[in-house]
Design a protein around this motif. Sequence first.
Motif, PDB file in Angstrom:
ATOM      1  N   GLU A  51     -28.341 -66.536 -87.655  1.00 24.49           N
ATOM      2  CA  GLU A  51     -27.131 -67.237 -88.062  1.00 24.49           C
ATOM      3  C   GLU A  51     -25.942 -66.294 -88.009  1.00 24.49           C
ATOM      4  OE1 GLU A  51     -26.909 -70.512 -88.678  1.00 24.49           O
ATOM      5  OE2 GLU A  51     -29.003 -70.585 -88.084  1.00 24.49           O
ATOM      6  N   ALA A  52     -24.768 -66.873 -87.799  1.00 25.26           N
ATOM      7  CA  ALA A  52     -23.558 -66.070 -87.655  1.00 25.26           C
ATOM      8  C   ALA A  52     -22.906 -65.785 -88.993  1.00 25.26           C
ATOM      9  CB  ALA A  52     -22.569 -66.789 -86.746  1.00 25.26           C
ATOM     10  N   GLU A  53     -22.179 -64.667 -89.044  1.00 23.95           N
ATOM     11  CA  GLU A  53     -21.243 -64.405 -90.130  1.00 23.95           C
ATOM     12  C   GLU A  53     -19.877 -64.887 -89.653  1.00 23.95           C
ATOM     13  OE1 GLU A  53     -19.309 -60.606 -92.566  1.00 23.95           O
ATOM     14  OE2 GLU A  53     -20.707 -60.267 -90.908  1.00 23.95           O
ATOM     15  N   ILE A  54     -19.185 -65.648 -90.482  1.00 18.26           N
ATOM     16  CA  ILE A  54     -17.867 -66.160 -90.118  1.00 18.26           C
ATOM     17  C   ILE A  54     -16.799 -65.123 -90.482  1.00 18.26           C
ATOM     18  CG2 ILE A  54     -16.171 -67.989 -90.460  1.00 18.26           C
ATOM     19  CD1 ILE A  54     -18.674 -68.839 -88.936  1.00 18.26           C
ATOM     20  N   VAL A  55     -15.980 -64.776 -89.486  1.00 20.75           N
ATOM     21  CA  VAL A  55     -14.933 -63.770 -89.673  1.00 20.75           C
ATOM     22  C   VAL A  55     -13.616 -64.359 -89.178  1.00 20.75           C
ATOM     23  CG1 VAL A  55     -14.150 -61.450 -89.038  1.00 20.75           C
ATOM     24  CG2 VAL A  55     -16.595 -61.906 -89.324  1.00 20.75           C
ATOM     25  N   PHE A  56     -12.538 -64.076 -89.898  1.00 19.09           N
ATOM     26  CA  PHE A  56     -11.202 -64.491 -89.489  1.00 19.09           C
ATOM     27  C   PHE A  56     -10.424 -63.264 -89.025  1.00 19.09           C
ATOM     28  CE2 PHE A  56     -12.658 -67.679 -92.460  1.00 19.09           C
ATOM     29  CZ  PHE A  56     -12.266 -68.871 -91.870  1.00 19.09           C
ATOM     30  N   LEU A  57      -9.866 -63.346 -87.826  1.00 11.14           N
ATOM     31  CA  LEU A  57      -9.124 -62.224 -87.257  1.00 11.14           C
ATOM     32  C   LEU A  57      -7.722 -62.654 -86.873  1.00 11.14           C
ATOM     33  CD1 LEU A  57     -11.825 -60.695 -84.847  1.00 11.14           C
ATOM     34  CD2 LEU A  57     -11.224 -59.896 -87.144  1.00 11.14           C
ATOM     35  N   GLU A  58      -6.741 -61.856 -87.251  1.00  9.89           N
ATOM     36  CA  GLU A  58      -5.391 -62.046 -86.754  1.00  9.89           C
ATOM     37  C   GLU A  58      -5.266 -61.236 -85.466  1.00  9.89           C
ATOM     38  OE1 GLU A  58      -0.685 -61.650 -88.072  1.00  9.89           O
ATOM     39  OE2 GLU A  58      -2.273 -60.990 -89.448  1.00  9.89           O
ATOM     40  N   ILE A  59      -4.798 -61.881 -84.415  1.00  6.03           N
ATOM     41  CA  ILE A  59      -4.712 -61.259 -83.099  1.00  6.03           C
ATOM     42  C   ILE A  59      -3.246 -61.019 -82.762  1.00  6.03           C
ATOM     43  CG2 ILE A  59      -5.385 -61.402 -80.678  1.00  6.03           C
ATOM     44  CD1 ILE A  59      -7.770 -61.497 -82.552  1.00  6.03           C
ATOM     45  N   ALA A  60      -2.897 -59.780 -82.484  1.00 12.54           N
ATOM     46  CA  ALA A  60      -1.518 -59.448 -82.134  1.00 12.54           C
ATOM     47  C   ALA A  60      -1.209 -59.909 -80.704  1.00 12.54           C
ATOM     48  CB  ALA A  60      -1.299 -57.942 -82.243  1.00 12.54           C
ATOM     49  N   PRO A  61       0.043 -60.220 -80.430  1.00 19.11           N
ATOM     50  CA  PRO A  61       0.406 -60.605 -79.059  1.00 19.11           C
ATOM     51  C   PRO A  61       0.341 -59.433 -78.088  1.00 19.11           C
ATOM     52  CG  PRO A  61       2.346 -60.536 -80.465  1.00 19.11           C
ATOM     53  CD  PRO A  61       1.159 -60.363 -81.363  1.00 19.11           C
ATOM     54  N   GLU A  62       0.463 -58.221 -78.601  1.00 18.40           N
ATOM     55  CA  GLU A  62       0.488 -57.048 -77.737  1.00 18.40           C
ATOM     56  C   GLU A  62      -0.884 -56.375 -77.697  1.00 18.40           C
ATOM     57  OE1 GLU A  62       2.386 -53.205 -78.947  1.00 18.40           O
ATOM     58  OE2 GLU A  62       3.826 -53.756 -77.371  1.00 18.40           O
ATOM     59  N   THR A  63      -1.370 -56.064 -76.490  1.00 16.69           N
ATOM     60  CA  THR A  63      -2.600 -55.299 -76.323  1.00 16.69           C
ATOM     61  C   THR A  63      -2.248 -53.834 -76.046  1.00 16.69           C
ATOM     62  OG1 THR A  63      -2.650 -55.823 -73.960  1.00 16.69           O
ATOM     63  CG2 THR A  63      -3.885 -57.278 -75.439  1.00 16.69           C
ATOM     64  N   LYS A  64      -3.263 -52.964 -76.122  1.00 14.53           N
ATOM     65  CA  LYS A  64      -3.006 -51.542 -75.881  1.00 14.53           C
ATOM     66  C   LYS A  64      -4.157 -50.935 -75.077  1.00 14.53           C
ATOM     67  CE  LYS A  64       0.178 -50.252 -79.526  1.00 14.53           C
ATOM     68  NZ  LYS A  64       0.509 -49.233 -80.564  1.00 14.53           N
ATOM     69  N   PRO A  65      -3.815 -49.923 -74.224  1.00 21.99           N
ATOM     70  CA  PRO A  65      -4.884 -49.200 -73.513  1.00 21.99           C
ATOM     71  C   PRO A  65      -5.753 -48.461 -74.528  1.00 21.99           C
ATOM     72  CG  PRO A  65      -2.721 -48.744 -72.561  1.00 21.99           C
ATOM     73  CD  PRO A  65      -2.482 -49.440 -73.864  1.00 21.99           C
ATOM     74  N   CYS A  66      -7.043 -48.413 -74.242  1.00 18.45           N
ATOM     75  CA  CYS A  66      -7.967 -47.705 -75.119  1.00 18.45           C
ATOM     76  C   CYS A  66      -9.140 -47.216 -74.278  1.00 18.45           C
ATOM     77  CB  CYS A  66      -8.448 -48.606 -76.257  1.00 18.45           C
ATOM     78  SG  CYS A  66      -9.291 -50.109 -75.686  1.00 18.45           S
ATOM     79  N   THR A  67      -9.972 -46.404 -74.862  1.00 20.00           N
ATOM     80  CA  THR A  67     -11.128 -45.876 -74.138  1.00 20.00           C
ATOM     81  C   THR A  67     -12.371 -46.054 -74.984  1.00 20.00           C
ATOM     82  OG1 THR A  67      -9.774 -44.220 -73.007  1.00 20.00           O
ATOM     83  CG2 THR A  67     -12.153 -43.873 -73.013  1.00 20.00           C
ATOM     84  N   GLY A  68     -13.300 -46.864 -74.473  1.00 20.67           N
ATOM     85  CA  GLY A  68     -14.588 -47.018 -75.111  1.00 20.67           C
ATOM     86  C   GLY A  68     -15.613 -46.293 -74.270  1.00 20.67           C
ATOM     87  N   VAL A  69     -16.520 -47.035 -73.643  1.00 18.87           N
ATOM     88  CA  VAL A  69     -17.423 -46.443 -72.658  1.00 18.87           C
ATOM     89  C   VAL A  69     -16.607 -45.987 -71.446  1.00 18.87           C
ATOM     90  CG1 VAL A  69     -19.423 -46.866 -71.173  1.00 18.87           C
ATOM     91  CG2 VAL A  69     -19.316 -47.893 -73.457  1.00 18.87           C
ATOM     92  N   ALA A  70     -15.542 -46.734 -71.172  1.00 19.26           N
ATOM     93  CA  ALA A  70     -14.626 -46.432 -70.073  1.00 19.26           C
ATOM     94  C   ALA A  70     -13.237 -46.895 -70.489  1.00 19.26           C
ATOM     95  CB  ALA A  70     -15.079 -47.140 -68.795  1.00 19.26           C
ATOM     96  N   PRO A  71     -12.194 -46.476 -69.767  1.00 14.16           N
ATOM     97  CA  PRO A  71     -10.848 -46.959 -70.088  1.00 14.16           C
ATOM     98  C   PRO A  71     -10.780 -48.484 -69.998  1.00 14.16           C
ATOM     99  CG  PRO A  71     -10.733 -45.084 -68.619  1.00 14.16           C
ATOM    100  CD  PRO A  71     -12.183 -45.465 -68.689  1.00 14.16           C
TER     101      PRO A  71
END
Length: 256
Positions: free
Chosen positions: A158-178
Motif C-alpha cells: 500500500e502507498a503512503e500519501i504525500v503532498f508536495l508543492e512543486i516550484a515552477p522553476e527546475t534546477k540542474p543537479c547531479t544524481g547518478v548522472a547530471p
Amino acid sequence: MKLKYLFALVLPFSLAACQSNDVQKVGDLAVSVLQQQNAAKTLTAYEWHLDTGATDHLVLSFHKDNRFSVKTMCNSLGGSWNINADKLETGTVISTMKACTPEAMQQEKLAGEIFDNHQLPFNLNATDTEAPTLTITANNQQYVLHGKMTPETKYNGEAEIVFLEIAPETKPCTGVAPQICLQVREVKYNEQGLKTLVDQDWTLFYDQIEGFSHSPNERQIIRVKRFEIKHPVADQSKYAYIFDLAVEREAVKGSL
C-alpha cells in the motif's frame, strides 16, 4: 427372495452413485467459486484501458470493496460490481456532472451504456501477466480492454500519501548522472484541512513522479502515492512516486 437379494445388491451401488454425483457437484461448485475468486483478484490488480477512438482511453478500475470506477475524458463514473458465474454484474452507475467537449461526452455516454446496471458476459485472459485482456460483451458488442498493473500490485504494498508543492522553476543537479531536478516542499494538512509547510526551503527532488507533467508557469500542490521498493538495485531510490491528483494550481510569472 431373489428380488430381495437383488435389491440388496443394487442399493449400495445406487447410494454410491448418488454420493459420487453429490461429490462431483460439490467439486464443481468449489472450482467455480475458486475461478470467481481468481478472476476478482485479477480484475482488482489492474487498470483496464479501452480505446474508444477518443484522444484518451477510457480507464476502468475494480476496487476490493466491490465498487468500480471509470475515468473518462470528462466525468468519472462509478457503481457496484460482482462476479456471478460467467457474468460481470454491475449496479446503477452514478457520475460527476461537469460539462465537457462533445468528444468527451460521447465517451462518457458509451461508458454508461456499457456499465450501467448490466449482467455482462466476460472473458479474462491473464496468460501474459504484463499484458492481460478483458473482453466484455455489452449490447451485442464486444469490447476488449487491456490491463495495466496497478502500482499497489507492481510494488506489492500500500502507498503512503504525500503532498508536495512543486516550484515552477527546475534546477540542474547531479544524481547518478547530471539531470534536471524539480524543486519541492512537503506539505501537510490538519484535520480542518488547513495547510502547513513541513519544509520552509525548496529542496531538489532527484526522483521521477510517474504521471506528473511539470509546468514552468505554475506552482502546484500535488497528491502523490509513495511506494517503498522492496529490493532496490544499486543507485536506485528506495521509493517510487506516482502522481495521484493536483490539489492546487497557481499561475505564476517569472522565476523564484
